[in-house]
Design an enzyme around this catalytic site. Structure first.
Site, PDB file in Angstrom:
ATOM      1  N   SER A 288       8.047   6.749  13.285  1.00  0.00           N
ATOM      2  CA  SER A 288       7.988   5.976  12.033  1.00  0.00           C
ATOM      3  C   SER A 288       9.075   6.421  11.061  1.00  0.00           C
ATOM      4  O   SER A 288       8.838   6.545   9.853  1.00  0.00           O
ATOM      5  CB  SER A 288       6.615   6.117  11.369  1.00  0.00           C
TER       6      SER A 288
ATOM      7  N   LYS B 198       0.837  -1.200   0.000  1.00  0.00           N
ATOM      8  CA  LYS B 198       0.000   0.000   0.000  1.00  0.00           C
ATOM      9  C   LYS B 198       0.874   1.253   0.000  1.00  0.00           C
ATOM     10  O   LYS B 198       0.638   2.189  -0.766  1.00  0.00           O
ATOM     11  CB  LYS B 198      -0.886  -0.014   1.247  1.00  0.00           C
TER      12      LYS B 198
ATOM     13  N   ASP C  45       3.115  -0.522  11.568  1.00  0.00           N
ATOM     14  CA  ASP C  45       1.869  -1.136  11.077  1.00  0.00           C
ATOM     15  C   ASP C  45       1.824  -2.650  11.296  1.00  0.00           C
ATOM     16  O   ASP C  45       0.851  -3.296  10.880  1.00  0.00           O
ATOM     17  CB  ASP C  45       1.677  -0.814   9.589  1.00  0.00           C
TER      18      ASP C  45
ATOM     19  N   GLY D 181      -5.057   8.202   5.801  1.00  0.00           N
ATOM     20  CA  GLY D 181      -4.251   9.256   6.421  1.00  0.00           C
ATOM     21  C   GLY D 181      -3.096   9.710   5.555  1.00  0.00           C
ATOM     22  O   GLY D 181      -2.902  10.917   5.340  1.00  0.00           O
TER      23      GLY D 181
ATOM     24  N   LYS E 158      -9.600  -1.360   3.720  1.00  0.00           N
ATOM     25  CA  LYS E 158      -8.761  -0.153   3.669  1.00  0.00           C
ATOM     26  C   LYS E 158      -7.383  -0.498   3.122  1.00  0.00           C
ATOM     27  O   LYS E 158      -6.789   0.259   2.361  1.00  0.00           O
ATOM     28  CB  LYS E 158      -8.642   0.458   5.071  1.00  0.00           C
TER      29      LYS E 158
ATOM     30  N   GLN F 257       4.243  11.239   8.321  1.00  0.00           N
ATOM     31  CA  GLN F 257       3.581  11.588   7.055  1.00  0.00           C
ATOM     32  C   GLN F 257       3.659  13.086   6.772  1.00  0.00           C
ATOM     33  O   GLN F 257       3.640  13.495   5.600  1.00  0.00           O
ATOM     34  CB  GLN F 257       2.118  11.143   7.093  1.00  0.00           C
TER      35      GLN F 257
HETATM   36  O1  LIG Z   1       3.881   7.287   5.051  1.00  0.00           O
HETATM   37  C1  LIG Z   1       3.121   6.312   5.045  1.00  0.00           C
HETATM   38  O2  LIG Z   1       2.689   5.807   3.972  1.00  0.00           O
HETATM   39  C2  LIG Z   1       2.689   5.737   6.335  1.00  0.00           C
HETATM   40  C3  LIG Z   1       3.298   6.111   7.506  1.00  0.00           C
HETATM   41  C4  LIG Z   1       2.963   5.543   8.837  1.00  0.00           C
HETATM   42  O3  LIG Z   1       2.235   6.506   9.580  1.00  0.00           O
HETATM   43  P1  LIG Z   1       2.865   7.424  10.759  1.00  0.00           P
HETATM   44  O4  LIG Z   1       4.055   8.133  10.234  1.00  0.00           O
HETATM   45  O5  LIG Z   1       1.749   8.353  11.112  1.00  0.00           O
HETATM   46  O6  LIG Z   1       3.227   6.497  11.899  1.00  0.00           O
HETATM   47  C5  LIG Z   1       2.110   4.290   8.692  1.00  0.00           C
HETATM   48  O7  LIG Z   1       1.520   3.949   9.919  1.00  0.00           O
HETATM   49  C6  LIG Z   1       1.038   4.446   7.660  1.00  0.00           C
HETATM   50  O8  LIG Z   1       0.289   3.266   7.519  1.00  0.00           O
HETATM   51  C7  LIG Z   1       1.600   4.753   6.299  1.00  0.00           C
HETATM   52  C1  LIG Z   2      -2.227   3.930   9.746  1.00  0.00           C
HETATM   53  C2  LIG Z   2      -2.401   3.429   8.538  1.00  0.00           C
HETATM   54  O1  LIG Z   2      -2.628   4.168   7.422  1.00  0.00           O
HETATM   55  P1  LIG Z   2      -2.875   5.752   7.244  1.00  0.00           P
HETATM   56  O2  LIG Z   2      -2.103   6.473   8.296  1.00  0.00           O
HETATM   57  O3  LIG Z   2      -2.367   6.057   5.868  1.00  0.00           O
HETATM   58  O4  LIG Z   2      -4.356   5.979   7.347  1.00  0.00           O
HETATM   59  C3  LIG Z   2      -2.295   1.958   8.321  1.00  0.00           C
HETATM   60  O5  LIG Z   2      -2.293   1.540   7.154  1.00  0.00           O
HETATM   61  O6  LIG Z   2      -2.248   1.178   9.270  1.00  0.00           O
END
Ligand SMILES: O=C(O)C1=C[C@@H](OP(=O)(O)O)[C@@H](O)[C@H](O)C1
Ligand SMILES: C=C(OP(=O)(O)O)C(=O)O
Length: 431
Positions: free
Chosen positions: A193, A22, A310, A92, A411, A167
């Site tokens: 992360s 993903k 994750d 997110g 999701k 993110q």
């Molecule tokens: O950059 C990304 O694609 C992601 C970053 C992570 O979030 P966080 O940085 O908020 O922990 C992860 O949990 C999410 O599923 C995907």
């Molecule tokens: C937290 C997750 O995704 P996102 O933050 O992109 O909603 C996830 O895939 O577990």
């Protein structure tokens, strides 16, 4: 049908192909949209979150064509369409990345379709950072709905907190190369992360973008005026989703093979393999194939969950059946995901009969190798990872678990239950 009944299943066996990542799919879709030519992405993920990115880049003016194995995208470069509204579903990462890119548009509103999930998640750190380069953002106390009045940010010095989510930083790294002037990004506080930022940098480099990052990933110099190259990308297998399958194999008598799990992947969640090894689960990982021969016996483990954010819920589900007390630390930002993945998740585990404790940034599991009682209804809290993890617990409960609203698994992993069924799990959609 939206609920799933998980009936105890002592053995699992068979082979599956890991679904596609993903996090790489959302990134490749984005960098393809930010290029001016035509890019091809092989084996993209198909899930609600990757569909959300696909829908939004199309709305922003990318031309998207697809068949069974690939997506071909002609991008909009630095000139997205003047779209008024974007719907990211419950994703997110898609929201945060596109909040930054939306600053290239005059006026875009991100709607609030999941008030009880994404609608509760905080975005203030990114809103503050965008404000530093002159982007005006209106918002509901840092939450959705959010309107970005971009215009023409030029770049410059940006400070962003990394204490809640990586993110926000990734979003700025996608945007700043397109701005006219050079940018400098300094990450304040901690960077949670951090490993995921490595995936962002890897994809940016593949797209021909130059970023000068400090070794600790806390400061960056980004030359302005760059353009994204149109390229061909191949999406690797997804570790976070596969972590749930591997943990299911670990808690049962099993002979389970998962293909397409690259040993050299930058996905932090590949640590599921190491953690299961530390728990003394018999497994091998060669030629991108993980083979678990579970005997149902696991040992407790201590693990820094921030390395594999994750996959933590799946690891905790395995620890529910381990001998001894396990501890997953540095996991506070699990509270800011699709639900509060500490309080909400542990409440559901307790309902199923697990012995778990929470701290502000820690999950403690007192293992019950004899199994848990089950026989209850589980609230999914809109969270695919809660659904996947409670399914693992249900496989080794004494009575079936009914998971309400299990359709939210789509999701990230729409075929999770199909995969488990193919391995012999007793999981059924029910009215
Ligand atoms: O950059 C990304 O694609 C992601 C970053 C992570 O979030 P966080 O940085 O908020 O922990 C992860 O949990 C999410 O599923 C995907
Ligand atoms: C937290 C997750 O995704 P996102 O933050 O992109 O909603 C996830 O895939 O577990």
């Amino acid at each position: 049908m939206t609920d799933v009944l998980v009936t105890p299943t002592p053995t699992l066996s068979g082979e599956i192909q890991a679904l596609s990542s993903k996090n790489y799919t959302t990134r490749y879709l984005l960098v393809a949209a930010l290029a001016e030519g035509t890019s091809t992405i092989y084996y993209p993920a198909h899930s609600e979150d990757s569909d959300a990115m696909r829908r939004c880049i199309r709305d922003l003016g990318a031309i998207v064509e697809e068949d069974d194995e690939k997506i071909v995208i002609t991008g909009f470069g630095r000139n997205p369409k003047d779209v008024k509204e974007l719907d990211v579903g419950n994703a997110g990462a898609v929201l945060r990345f596109l909040m930054a890119i939306a600053s290239l548009c005059p006026d875009v509103t991100f709607v609030n379709r999941y008030p009880d999930s994404l609608g509760k998640r905080p975005h203030s750190d990114l809103i503050d950072a965008l404000g530093q380069i002159g982007v005006q953002v209106t918002h509901n106390e840092g939450k959705l709905p959010i309107t970005i009045k971009g215009g023409q940010p030029k770049g410059g010095k940006i400070q962003v907190s990394g204490a809640v989510s990586s993110q926000f930083l990734s979003a700025l790294l996608f945007l700043t190369p397109l701005l006219a002037e050079d940018s400098e990004i300094e990450v304040l506080n901690d960077l949670k992360s951090k490993v995921v930022v490595g995936q962002t940098l890897e994809v940016l480099e593949q797209a021909g973008i130059v970023i000068h990052a400090s070794e600790d990933l806390m400061s960056y110099r980004i030359p302005g005026g760059q353009s994204y190259d149109a390229k061909t990308y191949i999406v690797q297998g997804d570790y976070p989703g596969s972590a749930a399958i591997l943990a299911a194999a670990a808690v049962t008598q099993s002979d389970v093979i998962v293909h397409r799990l690259a040993e050299k992947s930058k996905q932090g969640e590949r640590a599921i393999v190491d953690v299961l090894r530390m728990m003394e689960v018999p497994l091998t990982h060669d030629n991108d194939i993980v083979h678990v021969k579970g005997n149902g016996r696991l040992k407790a483990v201590e693990f820094d969950g921030d390395q594999a954010t994750d996959a933590v819920l799946a690891m905790v589900a395995a620890a529910v059946f381990a001998e001894g007390t396990s501890r997953f630390y540095d996991v506070e930002n699990l509270r800011y995901k699709e639900c509060d993945r500490i309080t909400d998740y542990l409440n559901e585990l307790r309902k199923a009969g697990a012995n778990v404790e929470e701290r502000q940034s820690e999950i403690i599991v007192h293992g019950r190798p004899e199994g848990v009682e089950g026989g209850v209804e589980i609230n999914a809290h809109y969270d695919h990872r809660v659904i996947m993890a409670l399914t693992i617990v249900g496989l080794r409960s004494k009575q079936p678990l009914r998971i309400r609203d299990a359709h939210h698994v789509a999701k990230s992993y729409p075929i999770y239950f199909d995969h488990l069924k193919a391995l012999g799990a007793n999981v059924e959609w029910v009215e």
